[in-house]
Motif scaffolding. Structure first.
Motif, mmCIF file in Angstrom:
data_model
loop_
_atom_site.group_PDB
_atom_site.id
_atom_site.type_symbol
_atom_site.label_atom_id
_atom_site.label_comp_id
_atom_site.label_asym_id
_atom_site.label_seq_id
_atom_site.Cartn_x
_atom_site.Cartn_y
_atom_site.Cartn_z
ATOM 1 N N GLY A 164 -8.982 48.956 -30.414
ATOM 2 C CA GLY A 164 -10.685 49.063 -29.188
ATOM 3 C C GLY A 164 -9.690 49.916 -28.685
ATOM 4 O O GLY A 164 -10.261 50.255 -27.145
ATOM 5 N N ARG A 165 -9.188 51.154 -28.762
ATOM 6 C CA ARG A 165 -8.574 52.784 -28.030
ATOM 7 C C ARG A 165 -10.133 53.084 -27.925
ATOM 8 O O ARG A 165 -10.534 53.653 -28.941
ATOM 9 N N SER A 166 -9.545 54.069 -27.106
ATOM 10 C CA SER A 166 -10.742 55.682 -27.158
ATOM 11 C C SER A 166 -9.977 56.307 -28.067
ATOM 12 O O SER A 166 -8.719 57.479 -27.116
ATOM 13 N N SER A 167 -10.730 57.462 -28.149
ATOM 14 C CA SER A 167 -10.184 58.990 -29.450
ATOM 15 C C SER A 167 -10.184 59.445 -28.721
ATOM 16 O O SER A 167 -8.991 60.457 -28.568
ATOM 17 N N PRO A 168 -10.976 59.900 -27.689
ATOM 18 C CA PRO A 168 -11.175 61.407 -26.607
ATOM 19 C C PRO A 168 -10.503 61.020 -25.407
ATOM 20 O O PRO A 168 -8.880 61.698 -24.799
ATOM 21 N N PHE A 169 -9.759 59.644 -25.373
ATOM 22 C CA PHE A 169 -8.779 59.549 -23.889
ATOM 23 C C PHE A 169 -6.988 59.083 -24.675
ATOM 24 O O PHE A 169 -6.276 58.484 -23.939
ATOM 25 N N THR A 170 -6.598 58.806 -25.898
ATOM 26 C CA THR A 170 -6.287 58.417 -26.612
ATOM 27 C C THR A 170 -4.944 60.116 -27.052
ATOM 28 O O THR A 170 -5.521 60.041 -27.723
ATOM 29 N N LYS A 171 -3.778 59.595 -26.581
ATOM 30 C CA LYS A 171 -3.001 60.684 -27.184
ATOM 31 C C LYS A 171 -2.507 60.775 -28.691
ATOM 32 O O LYS A 171 -1.830 59.404 -29.158
ATOM 33 N N VAL A 172 -2.188 61.759 -29.593
ATOM 34 C CA VAL A 172 -2.103 61.508 -30.771
ATOM 35 C C VAL A 172 -0.596 60.399 -31.109
ATOM 36 O O VAL A 172 -0.213 60.124 -31.913
ATOM 37 N N HIS A 173 0.451 61.050 -29.907
ATOM 38 C CA HIS A 173 2.238 60.270 -29.645
ATOM 39 C C HIS A 173 1.547 59.129 -29.831
ATOM 40 O O HIS A 173 2.519 58.461 -30.373
ATOM 41 N N GLU A 174 0.707 58.344 -29.561
ATOM 42 C CA GLU A 174 0.330 56.845 -28.938
ATOM 43 C C GLU A 174 0.002 55.835 -30.717
ATOM 44 O O GLU A 174 0.594 55.208 -30.567
ATOM 45 N N ILE A 175 -0.733 57.032 -31.358
ATOM 46 C CA ILE A 175 -0.824 56.581 -33.082
ATOM 47 C C ILE A 175 0.284 56.868 -34.358
ATOM 48 O O ILE A 175 -0.203 56.072 -34.940
ATOM 49 N N MET A 176 1.028 58.314 -33.817
ATOM 50 C CA MET A 176 0.974 59.000 -34.880
ATOM 51 C C MET A 176 2.578 58.449 -36.009
ATOM 52 O O MET A 176 3.149 57.029 -34.796
ATOM 53 N N SER A 177 2.581 58.043 -36.876
ATOM 54 C CA SER A 177 3.828 57.470 -37.408
ATOM 55 C C SER A 177 4.984 58.235 -37.336
ATOM 56 O O SER A 177 4.950 59.698 -37.373
ATOM 57 N N ALA A 178 5.885 57.527 -36.445
ATOM 58 C CA ALA A 178 7.812 58.123 -35.958
ATOM 59 C C ALA A 178 8.356 57.151 -36.222
ATOM 60 O O ALA A 178 8.254 56.274 -36.242
ATOM 61 N N PRO A 179 10.083 57.873 -36.768
ATOM 62 C CA PRO A 179 10.207 58.879 -36.993
ATOM 63 C C PRO A 179 9.904 59.278 -38.680
ATOM 64 O O PRO A 179 9.422 58.358 -39.432
ATOM 65 N N VAL A 180 9.238 60.723 -39.064
ATOM 66 C CA VAL A 180 8.654 61.528 -40.131
ATOM 67 C C VAL A 180 9.537 61.088 -41.190
ATOM 68 O O VAL A 180 10.543 61.435 -41.236
ATOM 69 N N ILE A 181 9.361 60.805 -42.662
ATOM 70 C CA ILE A 181 9.868 60.921 -43.682
ATOM 71 C C ILE A 181 9.790 61.843 -43.707
ATOM 72 O O ILE A 181 8.299 62.544 -44.332
ATOM 73 N N THR A 182 10.557 63.208 -44.520
ATOM 74 C CA THR A 182 10.208 64.380 -45.025
ATOM 75 C C THR A 182 11.143 64.168 -46.297
ATOM 76 O O THR A 182 11.875 63.883 -46.006
ATOM 77 N N VAL A 183 11.335 65.438 -46.668
ATOM 78 C CA VAL A 183 11.815 65.997 -48.388
ATOM 79 C C VAL A 183 11.587 67.517 -47.977
ATOM 80 O O VAL A 183 11.427 67.673 -47.068
ATOM 81 N N GLU A 184 13.128 67.359 -48.732
ATOM 82 C CA GLU A 184 13.754 69.201 -48.946
ATOM 83 C C GLU A 184 13.080 69.913 -49.507
ATOM 84 O O GLU A 184 12.670 68.831 -50.888
ATOM 85 N N PRO A 185 13.429 70.593 -50.075
ATOM 86 C CA PRO A 185 12.430 71.704 -50.911
ATOM 87 C C PRO A 185 12.796 71.329 -52.341
ATOM 88 O O PRO A 185 12.328 71.832 -53.428
ATOM 89 N N LYS A 186 13.984 71.356 -52.557
ATOM 90 C CA LYS A 186 14.386 71.684 -54.178
ATOM 91 C C LYS A 186 14.780 69.536 -54.324
ATOM 92 O O LYS A 186 15.232 69.964 -55.433
ATOM 93 N N GLN A 187 14.277 68.902 -54.023
ATOM 94 C CA GLN A 187 13.749 67.764 -54.395
ATOM 95 C C GLN A 187 12.713 67.076 -55.443
ATOM 96 O O GLN A 187 12.300 68.518 -55.343
ATOM 97 N N ASN A 188 13.335 66.330 -56.509
ATOM 98 C CA ASN A 188 12.391 66.910 -56.827
ATOM 99 C C ASN A 188 11.199 65.779 -57.272
ATOM 100 O O ASN A 188 11.255 64.770 -56.618
ATOM 101 N N LEU A 189 9.810 65.332 -57.728
ATOM 102 C CA LEU A 189 9.339 64.816 -58.770
ATOM 103 C C LEU A 189 9.427 63.585 -58.674
ATOM 104 O O LEU A 189 8.511 63.263 -56.777
ATOM 105 N N GLU A 190 9.879 63.186 -59.288
ATOM 106 C CA GLU A 190 10.235 61.602 -59.614
ATOM 107 C C GLU A 190 10.727 61.188 -57.782
ATOM 108 O O GLU A 190 10.408 60.204 -57.912
ATOM 109 N N TYR A 191 11.651 62.000 -57.528
ATOM 110 C CA TYR A 191 12.629 61.675 -56.024
ATOM 111 C C TYR A 191 11.249 61.364 -54.809
ATOM 112 O O TYR A 191 10.632 60.033 -54.474
#
Length: 145
Positions: free
Chosen positions: A66-93
């Protein structure tokens, strides 16, 4: 099997990476998602990926609460910490990571720099292409070509 860097190069011809700041409103994020027809945005602060915000985050962390999108900041709903990959990772990983962690998007980061964003669709498309190529090679081998 291709790696992340190769997939990003092929994808870069057709797509840009759009980002949003943590202090931007969720409404701004929604507008950007809709305008660019994407399902997620890396959240970037001081040139560093600090999270990711997706349509799923919006639905589960804003609408259902029931929150309001104009008054809620992105950091309040974002997923963090973010899971990242590096360029050399393969498709299977990447596929295993996305499956095991229930992710639909993976930011690609090299030395702290955001290079791109992979979706589960990108990985499925590449897997299908690799399998089709393998089938073709096997058929040619069987026919003696």
């Amino acid at each position: 099997m291709k790696n992340v860097e190769q997939i990003l190069k092929a994808k870069a011809q057709h797509h840009s990476v759009y980002t949003i700041g943590p202090d931007d409103s969720v409404l701004d994020a929604l507008k950007l998602l809709a305008e660019k027809n994407v399902g997620a945005l890396p959240v970037v602060e001081n040139d560093q990926v600090v999270g990711i915000v997706s349509e799923r985050d919006y639905a589960r962390k804003l609408v259902l609460k029931g929150r309001s999108s104009p008054f809620t900041k992105v950091h309040e709903i974002m997923s963090a910490p973010v899971i990242t990959v590096e360029p050399k990772q393969n498709l299977e990983y990447c596929m295993n990571l996305m499956t095991n962690r229930h992710l639909r998007h993976l930011p690609v980061v090299d030395n702290g720099e955001l290079l791109g964003l992979l979706s589960i669709g990108d990985l499925v498309k590449e897997t299908i292409a690799e399998q089709a190529n393998l089938i073709l090679q096997l058929e040619q081998y069987i026919r003696g070509e």
